[in-house]
Design a protein around this motif. Sequence first.
Motif, short mmCIF file in Angstrom:
data_model
loop_
_atom_site.label_atom_id
_atom_site.label_comp_id
_atom_site.label_asym_id
_atom_site.label_seq_id
_atom_site.Cartn_x
_atom_site.Cartn_y
_atom_site.Cartn_z
N ASN A 129 16.40 -21.13 -5.55
CA ASN A 129 16.46 -21.90 -6.79
C ASN A 129 16.20 -23.38 -6.50
O ASN A 129 16.04 -23.78 -5.36
CB ASN A 129 17.84 -21.74 -7.43
N ILE A 130 16.19 -24.16 -7.55
CA ILE A 130 16.10 -25.62 -7.43
C ILE A 130 17.51 -26.19 -7.49
O ILE A 130 18.33 -25.73 -8.29
CB ILE A 130 15.25 -26.21 -8.57
N ASN A 131 17.80 -27.16 -6.66
CA ASN A 131 19.05 -27.91 -6.75
C ASN A 131 18.73 -29.30 -7.26
O ASN A 131 18.42 -30.21 -6.48
CB ASN A 131 19.73 -27.97 -5.38
N PHE A 132 18.75 -29.45 -8.58
CA PHE A 132 18.42 -30.74 -9.18
C PHE A 132 19.45 -31.80 -8.75
O PHE A 132 20.65 -31.56 -8.69
CB PHE A 132 18.37 -30.65 -10.70
N PHE A 133 18.94 -32.99 -8.41
CA PHE A 133 19.70 -34.17 -7.98
C PHE A 133 20.26 -34.04 -6.57
O PHE A 133 20.98 -34.93 -6.11
CB PHE A 133 20.86 -34.50 -8.94
N MET A 134 19.95 -32.97 -5.86
CA MET A 134 20.52 -32.78 -4.52
C MET A 134 19.56 -33.33 -3.47
O MET A 134 18.38 -32.98 -3.45
CB MET A 134 20.78 -31.30 -4.27
N ASN A 135 20.07 -34.19 -2.61
CA ASN A 135 19.26 -34.88 -1.61
C ASN A 135 19.33 -34.13 -0.28
O ASN A 135 20.33 -34.20 0.44
CB ASN A 135 19.78 -36.31 -1.44
N VAL A 136 18.25 -33.39 0.04
CA VAL A 136 18.19 -32.61 1.28
C VAL A 136 16.90 -32.99 2.01
O VAL A 136 15.87 -32.32 1.91
CB VAL A 136 18.22 -31.09 0.99
N PRO A 137 16.93 -34.09 2.76
CA PRO A 137 15.71 -34.54 3.44
C PRO A 137 15.35 -33.65 4.63
O PRO A 137 16.21 -33.01 5.23
CB PRO A 137 16.06 -35.95 3.91
N ILE A 138 14.07 -33.63 4.95
CA ILE A 138 13.56 -32.91 6.11
C ILE A 138 13.64 -33.83 7.33
O ILE A 138 13.23 -34.99 7.28
CB ILE A 138 12.11 -32.45 5.88
N THR A 139 14.17 -33.30 8.42
CA THR A 139 14.31 -34.09 9.64
C THR A 139 12.99 -34.11 10.41
O THR A 139 12.10 -33.28 10.18
CB THR A 139 15.39 -33.49 10.54
N PRO A 140 12.80 -35.05 11.34
CA PRO A 140 11.58 -35.09 12.15
C PRO A 140 11.33 -33.80 12.93
O PRO A 140 10.19 -33.47 13.25
CB PRO A 140 11.82 -36.27 13.11
N GLU A 141 12.40 -33.06 13.20
CA GLU A 141 12.26 -31.79 13.94
C GLU A 141 11.90 -30.63 13.03
O GLU A 141 11.67 -29.52 13.51
CB GLU A 141 13.58 -31.46 14.65
#
Length: 215
Positions: free
Chosen positions: A151-163
């Motif tokens: 699903n989509i998690n609206f307003f949730m901040n889940v950044p992708i790491t360099p790894e």
Amino acid sequence: MYGFVEKDSELKIEDAVYDEVLEAGLGWMHELKEGQSFRILDLKGNQAVDTTFYDLNNPQDHYGAVQTVVAQKNIYLTTGSILRGESGKPFLEITADKTGRHDTLGGACSSQSNTVRYAREKRYMHNCRDSFMLQLADCGLDIKKRDLAPNINFFMNVPITPEGGYKFDDGVSAPGKYVEMKALTDVMVLISNCPQLNNPCNAYNPTPVRLLIWD
């Protein structure tokens, strides 16, 4: 911010045909007809809103995270993003966005994920997957547990790491921020207003959101 296109809506709250406040931890399911606009308004800030969609004419075709990401060549959702079904069919278009942070990868918290991510004693905590299933049990459509997909998690901040991994970070939303989308076909919207207390996605303090629909 990763192609974030901030855009205000021209729709006025007083013209909405539907207006409801959804308390933290509760589920919600509602039909959205083609051409209608739907807004999720973050009342207190940083509340994660787990959301998925089903084609009303073919409920087995649910929101497809992979199809959405691949078609737009971007894991981040913002103004102009087309939310697609698993079939590739366009479901909705994001027409206004005030945060530019909407997670497409993390999925819904569950009893199992709470146990794995946090601690065994967290297994019995309220979670989004259970809220989804409670709504599906009463919806009258042929949508079952098997039809729950990413699903989509609206307003949730889940950044992708360099790894290439991902992590839960503090939210970037604030009171009054919103995301708005227009239905490109008839869809059923399924929401769990996330009760998660174990990560900073909602500042460890789940809060209500406001849901609005315009014709």
